[in-house]
Design a protein around this motif. Structure first.
Motif, mmCIF file in Angstrom:
data_model
loop_
_atom_site.group_PDB
_atom_site.id
_atom_site.type_symbol
_atom_site.label_atom_id
_atom_site.label_comp_id
_atom_site.label_asym_id
_atom_site.label_seq_id
_atom_site.Cartn_x
_atom_site.Cartn_y
_atom_site.Cartn_z
ATOM 1 N N SER A 76 0.818 -1.210 0.000
ATOM 2 C CA SER A 76 0.000 0.000 0.000
ATOM 3 C C SER A 76 0.852 1.261 0.000
ATOM 4 C CB SER A 76 -0.919 0.011 1.226
ATOM 5 O OG SER A 76 -0.142 -0.017 2.401
ATOM 6 N N PRO A 79 -0.356 5.656 -2.531
ATOM 7 C CA PRO A 79 -1.686 6.027 -2.042
ATOM 8 C C PRO A 79 -2.666 6.275 -3.182
ATOM 9 C CG PRO A 79 -0.218 7.900 -1.919
ATOM 10 C CD PRO A 79 0.622 6.732 -2.337
ATOM 11 N N HIS A 223 -1.588 5.604 6.474
ATOM 12 C CA HIS A 223 -2.309 6.465 5.546
ATOM 13 C C HIS A 223 -3.735 6.742 6.025
ATOM 14 C CE1 HIS A 223 0.412 4.731 2.192
ATOM 15 N NE2 HIS A 223 0.900 5.859 2.648
ATOM 16 N N TYR A 225 -6.848 7.796 4.077
ATOM 17 C CA TYR A 225 -7.235 7.972 2.677
ATOM 18 C C TYR A 225 -7.720 9.386 2.402
ATOM 19 C CZ TYR A 225 -6.838 2.979 1.721
ATOM 20 O OH TYR A 225 -6.351 1.711 1.537
ATOM 21 N N ILE A 228 -4.872 11.978 1.954
ATOM 22 C CA ILE A 228 -4.184 11.891 0.677
ATOM 23 C C ILE A 228 -5.082 12.394 -0.450
ATOM 24 C CG2 ILE A 228 -3.038 10.326 -0.928
ATOM 25 C CD1 ILE A 228 -1.485 10.495 1.583
#
Length: 436
Positions: A76, A79, A223, A225, A228
């Motif tokens: 992952s 991103p 991360h 989501y 990002i």
């Protein structure tokens, strides 16, 4: 970097990640504010991008769309927004044309006319041939994003690749640079430009036959989501702030039933938008690291307004304002944020809390965390068992999650109503764990 907007795809991927694909096609389309046909077309487009990204792999190693966006600890590192930059940055004709330009400039410096001849002779006959204006526009775009640069100051300009950095470093130095960029992109905000740089360095090292184990020594990923994805809007807003320009966008609040609506170009199929059309002067962008959210703070006719960036679509810069007006509005905002834990502009309130130290044989991680995260608050009293922390903040809403995260190590003392709120909340939590 992307040359066009991809609001729909951002909302599409955000919802796919947050709902774990629990919605049906119809539910998905309704939530997005688009038709099922548009939903299917968007899904096909993203699947095509995934297949093109992995077309060089054997069939058994190819990735399905769902597999490509599923969070995997080991895979992952790229991103979702980086996936979108690849998916939507260029039209097909632009992609072929710019690839030809960069390939030609990789060997030597060339003028715009020489590059136009290369494009006309090298493009697929099925694609439209570019004119001089188109080629010069491509060169201007590539120069603005730092991919190429002019080699001479006089006309006719000769352009060359701006790759001095990778050419001047040894492989060992490039490994060190890659490791640094990888760490910073995964731990700092904003991140997307770091991911783009890391992606470029990785491709350069792989072209030099570097082993994958030598390029990616780290397996940590952290991360949000939304963080990002929302960076797609960040640089547009920062540009508007630098140039003191107002912006216009269609806004969907977090409580709205829909998060997107299609932009209708045919008046016969025009329908009422579910979003709010906003015209405002952007003053500051704030990132909430606790929830992974970006906020825009701006000035409108009715005062200071705050917007979650995840609800902003169709952002456009509009008119510029005089510098004295902009500075006056920014000063007003900074004054209101003087005691803001994050973005609250309400009435200042003094909060007093007692923090209890851990056992005498353990490091005092409670105090260390308060000193690190407590912003401008101060420790007023202290003994061997506990210490009292004071801070003046605009309301208690934003500081509450931080205080609550200390659990039994924190006791709210003042104000009284805030103390009672916390008591009621802990009682409610306790009730969830009562015997059945």
């Amino acid at each position: 970097m992307a040359k066009e907007s991809f609001d729909k795809e951002i909302q599409f991927l955000r919802m796919l990640a947050l709902t774990s694909r629990a919605y049906s096609r119809q539910q998905f389309a309704e939530r997005l504010g688009i038709s099922v046909h548009t939903f299917d077309k968007t899904l096909r487009r993203l699947k095509e991008i995934v297949s093109s990204m992995y077309e060089q792999l054997p069939q058994e190693q190819g990735k399905e769309f769902a597999e490509a966006i599923r969070f995997n600890y080991y895979e992952s590192s790229d991103p979702m927004l980086l996936f979108l930059f690849r998916a939507k940055s260029l039209k097909e004709s632009e992609s072929h044309r710019i690839s030809l330009l960069l390939a030609a400039l990789n060997d030597q410096a060339l003028t715009a006319m020489e590059l136009m001849d290369i494009c006309c002779s090298g493009l697929d006959p099925k694609l439209p041939l570019p004119d001089e204006k188109t080629v010069r526009s491509d060169l201007k775009y590539l120069e603005e994003v730092g991919v190429i640069r002019k080699e001479n100051a006089a006309r006719p300009y000769r352009y060359r690749l701006h790759n001095d950095l990778v050419q001047s470093l040894s492989d060992e130095e490039l490994y060190d640079l890659y490791d640094f960029v990888d760490v910073m992109a995964n731990t700092q905000v904003p991140s997307v430009q770091g991911y783009l740089l890391r992606d470029g360095l990785k491709k350069h090292l792989q072209r030099n036959d570097a082993g994958k184990h030598a390029i990616e020594p780290f397996l940590y990923k952290y991360h949000f989501y939304s963080r990002i994805l929302d960076e797609a809007h960040l640089f547009t807003l920062l540009s508007a702030i630098r140039s003191r320009r107002k912006v216009q966008f269609l806004y969907f609040s977090p409580k709205a039933e829909k998060s997107y609506t299609s932009r209708n170009t045919n008046p016969l199929f025009e329908r009422e938008s579910k979003g709010s059309l906003v015209q405002t002067l952007p003053l500051k962008v704030v990132y909430d690291h606790q929830y992974g959210r970006w906020y825009l703070l701006s000035s409108s006719r009715d005062g200071i307004r705050k917007y979650r960036m995840e609800g902003m679509t169709q952002i456009e810069e509009t008119v510029a304002v005089p510098s004295d007006v902009f500075e006056a509005k920014r000063t007003e905002l900074e004054d209101k944020l003087r005691y803001s834990w994050l973005i609250d502009t309400g009435r200042p309130i003094k909060v007093r809390a007692r923090f209890f130290n851990p056992g005498s044989f353990e490091p005092n991680f409670v105090k260390e965390r308060v000193l690190l995260q407590g912003q401008w608050g101060e420790i007023m009293e202290e003994d061997e068992h506990s210490f009292i922390y004071e801070i003046t903040v605009n309301g208690t809403t934003e500081i509450k999650p931080w205080l609550r995260s200390f659990g039994s190590s924190c006791e709210i003392l003042e104000p009284a109503y805030f103390r009672q709120q916390m008591i009621d909340e802990w009682k409610e939590i306790q009730a969830y764990y009562a015997s059945v």
